[in-house]
Design an enzyme around this catalytic site. Structure first.
Site, PDB file in Angstrom:
ATOM      1  N   ARG A  84       0.821  -1.207   0.000  1.00 53.02           N
ATOM      2  CA  ARG A  84       0.000   0.000   0.000  1.00 53.02           C
ATOM      3  C   ARG A  84       0.868   1.276   0.000  1.00 53.02           C
ATOM      4  O   ARG A  84       0.552   2.262  -0.675  1.00 53.02           O
ATOM      5  CB  ARG A  84      -0.912  -0.069   1.237  1.00 53.02           C
ATOM      6  CG  ARG A  84      -1.692   1.157   1.584  1.00 53.02           C
ATOM      7  CD  ARG A  84      -2.865   1.352   0.660  1.00 53.02           C
ATOM      8  NE  ARG A  84      -3.197   2.765   0.660  1.00 53.02           N
ATOM      9  CZ  ARG A  84      -4.425   3.249   0.570  1.00 53.02           C
ATOM     10  NH1 ARG A  84      -5.442   2.435   0.453  1.00 53.02           N
ATOM     11  NH2 ARG A  84      -4.638   4.538   0.574  1.00 53.02           N
ATOM     12  N   MET A 109     -12.760   5.405  -5.032  1.00 53.07           N
ATOM     13  CA  MET A 109     -13.211   4.558  -3.938  1.00 53.07           C
ATOM     14  C   MET A 109     -12.075   4.014  -3.080  1.00 53.07           C
ATOM     15  O   MET A 109     -12.169   2.925  -2.520  1.00 53.07           O
ATOM     16  CB  MET A 109     -14.074   3.416  -4.503  1.00 53.07           C
ATOM     17  CG  MET A 109     -15.269   3.915  -5.293  1.00 53.07           C
ATOM     18  SD  MET A 109     -16.340   5.087  -4.388  1.00 53.07           S
ATOM     19  CE  MET A 109     -17.217   3.957  -3.321  1.00 53.07           C
ATOM     20  N   ASN A 126     -13.339  15.937  -1.998  1.00 55.40           N
ATOM     21  CA  ASN A 126     -14.035  14.683  -2.268  1.00 55.40           C
ATOM     22  C   ASN A 126     -15.535  14.926  -2.238  1.00 55.40           C
ATOM     23  O   ASN A 126     -16.004  15.826  -1.538  1.00 55.40           O
ATOM     24  CB  ASN A 126     -13.677  13.635  -1.206  1.00 55.40           C
ATOM     25  CG  ASN A 126     -14.272  12.255  -1.507  1.00 55.40           C
ATOM     26  OD1 ASN A 126     -14.524  11.921  -2.669  1.00 55.40           O
ATOM     27  ND2 ASN A 126     -14.498  11.463  -0.479  1.00 55.40           N
ATOM     28  N   THR A 127     -16.266  14.144  -3.002  1.00 53.50           N
ATOM     29  CA  THR A 127     -17.721  14.202  -2.923  1.00 53.50           C
ATOM     30  C   THR A 127     -18.245  12.855  -2.460  1.00 53.50           C
ATOM     31  O   THR A 127     -17.754  11.803  -2.867  1.00 53.50           O
ATOM     32  CB  THR A 127     -18.350  14.620  -4.271  1.00 53.50           C
ATOM     33  OG1 THR A 127     -19.763  14.703  -4.095  1.00 53.50           O
ATOM     34  CG2 THR A 127     -18.024  13.670  -5.403  1.00 53.50           C
ATOM     35  N   HIS A 128     -19.235  12.918  -1.552  1.00 50.03           N
ATOM     36  CA  HIS A 128     -19.743  11.693  -0.925  1.00 50.03           C
ATOM     37  C   HIS A 128     -21.275  11.689  -1.017  1.00 50.03           C
ATOM     38  O   HIS A 128     -21.905  12.703  -0.712  1.00 50.03           O
ATOM     39  CB  HIS A 128     -19.283  11.640   0.541  1.00 50.03           C
ATOM     40  CG  HIS A 128     -19.752  10.414   1.241  1.00 50.03           C
ATOM     41  ND1 HIS A 128     -19.203   9.171   1.000  1.00 50.03           N
ATOM     42  CD2 HIS A 128     -20.742  10.219   2.147  1.00 50.03           C
ATOM     43  CE1 HIS A 128     -19.826   8.264   1.740  1.00 50.03           C
ATOM     44  NE2 HIS A 128     -20.761   8.879   2.447  1.00 50.03           N
ATOM     45  N   GLY A 162      -8.807  10.798   7.468  1.00 49.72           N
ATOM     46  CA  GLY A 162      -9.871   9.905   7.917  1.00 49.72           C
ATOM     47  C   GLY A 162     -10.782   9.459   6.789  1.00 49.72           C
ATOM     48  O   GLY A 162     -10.609   9.844   5.629  1.00 49.72           O
TER      49      GLY A 162
HETATM   50  C1  GAR Z   1     -20.719   9.639  -6.697  1.00 50.94           C
HETATM   51  O1  GAR Z   1     -22.052   9.635  -6.276  1.00 50.94           O
HETATM   52  C2  GAR Z   1     -19.807   9.891  -5.511  1.00 50.94           C
HETATM   53  O2  GAR Z   1     -20.373  10.642  -4.505  1.00 50.94           O
HETATM   54  C3  GAR Z   1     -19.556   8.489  -5.016  1.00 50.94           C
HETATM   55  O3  GAR Z   1     -19.394   7.737  -6.158  1.00 50.94           O
HETATM   56  C4  GAR Z   1     -20.274   8.267  -7.178  1.00 50.94           C
HETATM   57  C5  GAR Z   1     -19.488   8.328  -8.463  1.00 50.94           C
HETATM   58  O4  GAR Z   1     -20.301   8.173  -9.560  1.00 50.94           O
HETATM   59  N1  GAR Z   1     -18.395   8.466  -4.149  1.00 50.94           N
HETATM   60  C6  GAR Z   1     -18.332   7.724  -3.059  1.00 50.94           C
HETATM   61  O5  GAR Z   1     -19.194   6.938  -2.727  1.00 50.94           O
HETATM   62  C7  GAR Z   1     -17.071   7.922  -2.267  1.00 50.94           C
HETATM   63  N2  GAR Z   1     -17.198   7.340  -0.953  1.00 50.94           N
HETATM   64  P1  GAR Z   1     -19.685   8.216 -11.035  1.00 50.94           P
HETATM   65  O6  GAR Z   1     -18.708   7.062 -11.173  1.00 50.94           O
HETATM   66  O7  GAR Z   1     -20.863   8.092 -11.948  1.00 50.94           O
HETATM   67  O8  GAR Z   1     -18.990   9.525 -11.170  1.00 50.94           O
END
Ligand code: GAR
EC number: 2.1.2.2
Length: 207
Positions: A84, A109, A126-128, A162
């Site tokens: 890692r 991810m 980041n977007t969650h 985190g």
């Molecule tokens: C998004 O909804 C984002 O928030 C999520 O993955 C999706 C990506 O969609 N991210 C997470 O869950 C991170 N923990 P995409 O591949 O269609 O862009």
């Protein structure tokens, strides 16, 4: 005969401030609809940012969108490294190769490690797909649905060490419908999430 004089390279401009757009590298793992929204917004004449590279931790479909747009891509897969720590170093080096000012995790991810945080701390977003601090981790939509919440949404954070614990930059609420599945709810979250992320990235880039 007068030798041809090469035209000076014209730097891209924001159209308003006349400064070069902020260089953004996107990290993704999946379909790339979030990246596509960022890319689309970056094509606006007044965009304060440009996407200069897209990296993934596996051969994700989102990379095809980048290739079609002529944006350099690379896969930095964990399985290609002895451990890692080596992967963390390689990922940080791959990001640095594009000399970005902002790094956006758009459906990436994996946790990012110290090398990337040390180099770009405070400049990684980041977007969650949930209203943090509720339902962090890889299954934000599924976990919210299983818990029976009536409202969920999306959160844009500044990345720290985190799991989805960073400073909250923006949030949007999305109602959960009676007959929602993980997929239908996630699609509605994405519809609200993507304009919010674009807005945050534009704001950060314009600073
Ligand atoms: C998004 O909804 C984002 O928030 C999520 O993955 C999706 C990506 O969609 N991210 C997470 O869950 C991170 N923990 P995409 O591949 O269609 O862009």
């Amino acid at each position: 005969m007068t030798p041809a004089t090469p035209l000076p390279a014209t730097p891209a401009t924001t159209g308003t401030a006349g400064t070069a757009p902020t260089r953004v590298v996107v990290l993704l793992s999946g379909a790339g609809s979030t990246f596509a929204a960022l890319l689309e917004a970056s094509r606006a004449a007044d965009s304060p940012y440009e996407i200069v590279g897209v990296l993934a931790d596996k051969p994700a479909a989102g990379l095809d969108i980048a290739r079609d747009a002529g944006i350099p891509t690379a896969v930095v897969a964990l399985r290609d490294f002895p451990d890692r720590a080596a992967w963390d170093e390689a990922l940080a080096a791959a990001v640095a190769a594009h000399d970005p000012e902002l790094v956006v995790l758009a459906g990436f991810m994996r946790l990012v490690g110290c090398p990337l945080l040390d180099a770009y701390g405070g400049r990684i977003v980041n977007t969650h797909p949930a209203l943090l601090p509720s339902f962090p981790g890889a299954h934000g939509v599924r976990d919210a649905l299983a818990h029976g919440v009536k409202i969920t949404g999306a959160t844009i954070i500044e990345v720290d060490a985190g799991v989805d614990t960073g400073r909250i930059l923006a949030q949007v609420a999305v109602p959960v419908l009676e007959d929602d599945t993980e997929d239908t709810l996630h699609e509605r979250i994405k519809a609200a999430e993507q304009p919010l992320l674009v807005d945050v990235v534009r704001t950060l880039a314009a600073r």
